[in-house]
Scaffold this active site. Structure first.
Site, short mmCIF file in Angstrom:
data_model
loop_
_atom_site.label_atom_id
_atom_site.label_comp_id
_atom_site.label_asym_id
_atom_site.label_seq_id
_atom_site.Cartn_x
_atom_site.Cartn_y
_atom_site.Cartn_z
N ALA A 280 52.78 24.82 42.79
CA ALA A 280 53.55 25.22 44.27
C ALA A 280 52.30 24.67 45.62
O ALA A 280 52.24 25.70 45.75
CB ALA A 280 53.28 26.90 44.24
N GLY B 246 47.44 22.57 52.11
CA GLY B 246 45.85 22.77 51.74
C GLY B 246 45.91 21.68 50.31
O GLY B 246 44.97 21.10 50.77
N HIS B 247 46.83 21.64 49.51
CA HIS B 247 46.64 20.82 48.20
C HIS B 247 46.93 19.38 49.02
O HIS B 247 46.41 18.37 48.11
CB HIS B 247 47.91 21.54 47.10
CG HIS B 247 47.31 23.15 46.91
ND1 HIS B 247 49.07 23.77 46.80
CD2 HIS B 247 46.90 23.03 46.15
CE1 HIS B 247 48.05 24.51 46.53
NE2 HIS B 247 47.06 24.99 45.74
N LYS C 271 37.25 25.06 50.01
CA LYS C 271 36.56 26.16 50.94
C LYS C 271 37.30 27.18 50.39
O LYS C 271 36.58 27.92 51.68
CB LYS C 271 36.40 24.97 52.28
CG LYS C 271 34.55 24.51 52.45
CD LYS C 271 34.63 23.99 53.50
CE LYS C 271 33.67 23.13 53.91
NZ LYS C 271 32.68 23.16 55.28
N ASP D 252 38.04 29.28 48.42
CA ASP D 252 37.92 29.23 48.02
C ASP D 252 36.39 29.51 47.66
O ASP D 252 35.89 28.98 46.70
CB ASP D 252 38.39 29.33 46.50
CG ASP D 252 40.19 29.39 46.79
OD1 ASP D 252 40.61 30.69 46.02
OD2 ASP D 252 41.13 28.54 46.39
N LEU E 241 46.35 28.61 54.39
CA LEU E 241 47.39 28.46 53.78
C LEU E 241 47.68 28.93 51.71
O LEU E 241 46.57 28.59 51.15
CB LEU E 241 47.97 27.23 53.70
CG LEU E 241 48.88 26.47 54.46
CD1 LEU E 241 49.36 24.92 54.36
CD2 LEU E 241 49.42 26.93 55.19
N SER F 129 49.10 29.40 48.15
CA SER F 129 50.89 29.69 46.90
C SER F 129 51.81 31.20 47.19
O SER F 129 52.27 31.59 47.29
CB SER F 129 50.81 29.18 45.33
OG SER F 129 50.22 28.23 45.87
P1 AMP Z 1 45.18 26.68 43.59
O1 AMP Z 1 46.49 25.44 42.74
O2 AMP Z 1 45.38 27.58 45.16
O3 AMP Z 1 44.25 27.21 42.41
O4 AMP Z 1 43.96 25.70 44.37
C1 AMP Z 1 43.69 24.55 43.64
C2 AMP Z 1 43.06 23.97 44.86
O5 AMP Z 1 43.34 23.66 46.67
C3 AMP Z 1 41.64 24.88 45.31
O6 AMP Z 1 40.37 23.83 45.32
C4 AMP Z 1 41.71 25.69 46.06
O7 AMP Z 1 40.39 26.24 47.14
C5 AMP Z 1 42.88 24.54 47.42
N1 AMP Z 1 43.24 25.14 49.01
C6 AMP Z 1 44.08 25.94 47.68
N2 AMP Z 1 43.98 26.68 49.56
C7 AMP Z 1 43.38 25.45 49.97
C8 AMP Z 1 43.56 25.63 51.81
N3 AMP Z 1 44.69 26.13 52.28
N4 AMP Z 1 42.98 25.12 52.37
C9 AMP Z 1 42.40 23.89 51.94
N5 AMP Z 1 42.00 23.86 50.09
C10 AMP Z 1 43.08 25.06 49.51
#
Ligand code: AMP
Length: 273
Positions: A29, A33-34, A145, A147, A181, A183
């Site tokens: 999703a 950010g990703h 950052k 997380d 941002l 998901s």
């Molecule tokens: P996730 O799909 O939520 O597991 O996130 C995958 C990667 O994207 C992780 O390293 C998150 O910290 C990073 N991430 C998620 N949201 C953001 C954001 N808004 N800004 C920067 N990195 C993000």
């Protein structure tokens, strides 16, 4: 762009590469950010691998594992346009075998903050990240950052297990109103989205106070609480970059972290000071 679902195929692909490899693990999703992590990886490495894997072991009973948003076709297009070389989408049954060694995140840093509310969450995160790093053997791996505690624990994992990967922290991407941002933002109604803006607003107000010279953690937490109410606050904490409690902001060494429930959606955000 190659789409690989099979672990053996990924290992063979990786083995044949004799260049720098960037890796961006995600749960899909994909949002801006990703995309910022992916673009950084494409820029800094000759090849980039992105994984999409909704990892069951990091979700607790009753959390949103079953309903986690899935947008495979849109994600594929995003990765292709961003210049990704391999999109890795393994099956749960291939990532986990029936008998596995237990991997436990360090209790003193993984059972506070997020880990206090989501016990064992980081055990699952470290377990899957270790598997993914072993499969992709990246030169550089990119983590947000957003997380912050996860990033800290992954840096610790790589350092303590002598893994041969550089962990690259990436800045938090926000929407035009300031909402970080995520998901999970897709769960929010329009009115909840407005309510959720209180989270980034509370961080902004704290940073203004710090600029004015007010560095007391107790004071900062108090004014943030006023901004956040009536949201259900799970925690407002201010720690140093080793995730230890502090009484006063240490400039360039502190993180302000917030977790709130907005309706039934749990959101986190933070600010590195
Ligand atoms: P996730 O799909 O939520 O597991 O996130 C995958 C990667 O994207 C992780 O390293 C998150 O910290 C990073 N991430 C998620 N949201 C953001 C954001 N808004 N800004 C920067 N990195 C993000």
């Amino acid at each position: 762009m190659k789409i690989i679902k099979d672990i053996k195929e990924l290992r063979e692909f990786r083995k044949a590469l004799a260049c720098s490899v960037g890796f961006v693990p995600t749960m899909g999703a994909l949002h801006q950010g990703h995309i910022s992590l992916i673009k950084k990886s494409v820029k800094e490495n000759e090849k980039t691998i992105v994984s999409i894997f909704v990892n069951p072991t990091q979700f607790l009973e009753g959390e949103d594992f079953e309903k986690y948003p899935k947008r495979v076709e849109a994600d594929r297009k995003i990765c292709e346009l961003a210049g990704v070389d391999v999109l890795f989408m393994p099956e749960i049954s291939d990532m986990y075998v029936s008998i596995e060694p237990t991997i436990l995140a360090p209790t003193q840093k993984a059972y506070i903050l997020e880990g206090l509310r989501r016990p064992k969450h980081f055990d699952g995160v470290l377990r899957v990240v270790l598997k993914l790093l072993n499969l992709t053997k990246p030169t550089n791996a990119y983590f947000g950052k957003k997380d912050a505690q996860q990033l800290y624990l992954i840096e610790n994992l790589v350092k303590s297990l002598f893994l041969d990967t550089n962990i690259i922290p990436c800045e938090i991407v926000r929407d035009e109103m300031g909402l970080a941002l995520s998901s999970r933002n897709t769960y929010l109604s329009e009115s909840e989205k407005k309510e959720a803006l209180k989270i980034s607003k509370s961080l902004k107000i704290a940073s203004k106070e710090i600029i004015k010279g007010n560095k007391s953690v107790k004071h900062l937490k108090g004014i943030m609480k006023e901004v956040l109410e009536p949201l259900k606050i799970e925690y407002i904490e201010i720690v140093n970059r080793e995730f230890e409690a502090i009484d006063e902001i240490e400039l360039k060494n502190s993180i302000i972290l917030v977790a709130c429930m907005v309706g039934s959606t749990r959101l986190i955000d933070n600010l590195w000071i």
